[in-house]
Design a protein around this motif. Structure first.
Motif, PDB file in Angstrom:
ATOM      1  N   ALA A   1       0.829  -1.206   0.000  1.00 41.08           N
ATOM      2  CA  ALA A   1       0.000   0.000   0.000  1.00 41.08           C
ATOM      3  C   ALA A   1       0.865   1.259   0.000  1.00 41.08           C
ATOM      4  N   ARG A   2       1.917   1.244   0.803  1.00 36.08           N
ATOM      5  CA  ARG A   2       2.784   2.424   0.909  1.00 36.08           C
ATOM      6  C   ARG A   2       3.442   2.744  -0.431  1.00 36.08           C
ATOM      7  N   GLU A   3       3.911   1.711  -1.136  1.00 31.53           N
ATOM      8  CA  GLU A   3       4.560   1.921  -2.429  1.00 31.53           C
ATOM      9  C   GLU A   3       3.612   2.525  -3.454  1.00 31.53           C
ATOM     10  N   ARG A   4       2.318   2.273  -3.284  1.00 33.09           N
ATOM     11  CA  ARG A   4       1.322   2.767  -4.241  1.00 33.09           C
ATOM     12  C   ARG A   4       0.574   3.995  -3.728  1.00 33.09           C
ATOM     13  N   GLY A   5       1.027   4.539  -2.600  1.00 32.72           N
ATOM     14  CA  GLY A   5       0.420   5.750  -2.075  1.00 32.72           C
ATOM     15  C   GLY A   5      -0.981   5.556  -1.543  1.00 32.72           C
ATOM     16  N   VAL A   6      -1.281   4.353  -1.043  1.00 39.23           N
ATOM     17  CA  VAL A   6      -2.614   4.053  -0.514  1.00 39.23           C
ATOM     18  C   VAL A   6      -2.548   4.050   1.013  1.00 39.23           C
ATOM     19  N   PRO A   7      -3.202   4.993   1.706  1.00 34.72           N
ATOM     20  CA  PRO A   7      -3.197   4.990   3.174  1.00 34.72           C
ATOM     21  C   PRO A   7      -3.921   3.743   3.697  1.00 34.72           C
ATOM     22  N   LEU A   8      -3.294   3.029   4.604  1.00 34.51           N
ATOM     23  CA  LEU A   8      -3.878   1.780   5.099  1.00 34.51           C
ATOM     24  C   LEU A   8      -3.588   1.646   6.585  1.00 34.51           C
ATOM     25  N   ALA A   9      -4.626   1.699   7.400  1.00 31.34           N
ATOM     26  CA  ALA A   9      -4.467   1.598   8.848  1.00 31.34           C
ATOM     27  C   ALA A   9      -4.311   0.137   9.273  1.00 31.34           C
ATOM     28  N   PRO A  10      -3.658  -0.126  10.393  1.00 27.94           N
ATOM     29  CA  PRO A  10      -3.471  -1.507  10.865  1.00 27.94           C
ATOM     30  C   PRO A  10      -4.775  -2.270  11.073  1.00 27.94           C
ATOM     31  N   ASP A  11      -5.846  -1.568  11.507  1.00 25.21           N
ATOM     32  CA  ASP A  11      -7.098  -2.293  11.741  1.00 25.21           C
ATOM     33  C   ASP A  11      -7.729  -2.767  10.432  1.00 25.21           C
ATOM     34  N   VAL A  12      -7.453  -2.074   9.315  1.00 19.23           N
ATOM     35  CA  VAL A  12      -7.950  -2.533   8.014  1.00 19.23           C
ATOM     36  C   VAL A  12      -7.218  -3.808   7.599  1.00 19.23           C
ATOM     37  N   ILE A  13      -5.915  -3.831   7.830  1.00 17.25           N
ATOM     38  CA  ILE A  13      -5.139  -5.028   7.519  1.00 17.25           C
ATOM     39  C   ILE A  13      -5.646  -6.217   8.330  1.00 17.25           C
TER      40      ILE A  13
END
Length: 230
Positions: free
Chosen positions: A166-178
């Motif tokens: 997600a980080r490499e593609r500029g997508v914000p992703l919180a730990p609870d979503v993972i």
């Protein structure tokens, strides 16, 4: 809203760049050397569970080796040709444990010819050489070279992989979503990354950030595409 926002993204072509190595750094290093023609061993055998990424690595090696010399890729073990495609060739065979009697004979001959001509053989299997349902002489040849077990990622490694993806593609992703993705969908990395891409499309279409409520909403609409009901 267009159905496109609920569909899983098509998988990316398998490369080393989108393979999460986890505990497989040594395997990846050896395969990169193989693709560059920088190893002396004739054969490499990869074995592991079906979701370990072994076939991904096979395709990644073929892609990296393309253009360096003759490459032959056999997705079916029974399609193996006994003749290498040229001197110094790289031959790749998936699911070698499924080779029939005739294919095993061709594989035996192929290995010997590759050894004589400076070629290389990379095969993927579901078990180490000694446990493969193949002729003893074929098992012996496959065990002469390098043998690696491809280790599947654990949940924590998958979480780190998704965060990096997600980080490499500029997508914000919180730990609870993972955590929600790992708990509510298919857990292989191909599906997880495709799900993340679909969530990103859904987020852009609805102009909302990727959160657990948004993931639940997408999961309800996606249904069987996601693997489980949300």
């Amino acid at each position: 809203m267009q159905q496109l926002t609920f569909e899983l993204a098509p998988p990316e072509p398998p490369t080393f760049a989108n393979f999460v190595a986890g505990r497989n750094d040594e395997v990846v290093a050896a395969l990169r050397q193989l693709a560059a023609g920088a190893i002396t061993e004739t054969g490499i055998l990869l074995w592991g569970a079906a979701d370990s990424g072994r076939t991904h690595l096979l395709h990644a090696t073929a892609a990296l080796a393309a253009g360096r010399g003759p490459v032959a890729f056999h997705t079916l073990a029974d399609s193996v040709d006994a003749a290498p495609p040229g001197p110094g060739a790289l031959v790749l065979v998936d699911d070698v444990q499924a080779a029939g009697d005739a294919a095993q004979g061709r594989l035996f001959t192929l290995y010997n010819r590759l050894r004589e001509t400076g070629g290389h053989l990379l095969v993927v299997a579901d078990a180490p050489p000694g446990r493969l349902p193949l002729r003893e002489d074929v098992r012996t040849r496959l065990g002469w070279g390098l043998v690696f077990e491809v280790m599947a990622l654990g949940d924590s490694e998958k979480g780190e992989a998704l965060q990096g993806y997600a980080r490499e593609r500029g997508v914000p992703l919180a730990p609870d979503v993972i955590a929600w993705l790992l708990a509510h969908g298919r857990r292989d990395m191909t599906t997880l990354t495709a799900t993340l891409q679909a969530l990103d499309r859904f987020s852009l279409a609805t102009k909302r950030p990727i959160t657990v409520p948004l993931a639940r909403e997408w999961g309800r609409e996606a249904g069987d595409l996601f693997g489980r009901k949300a």
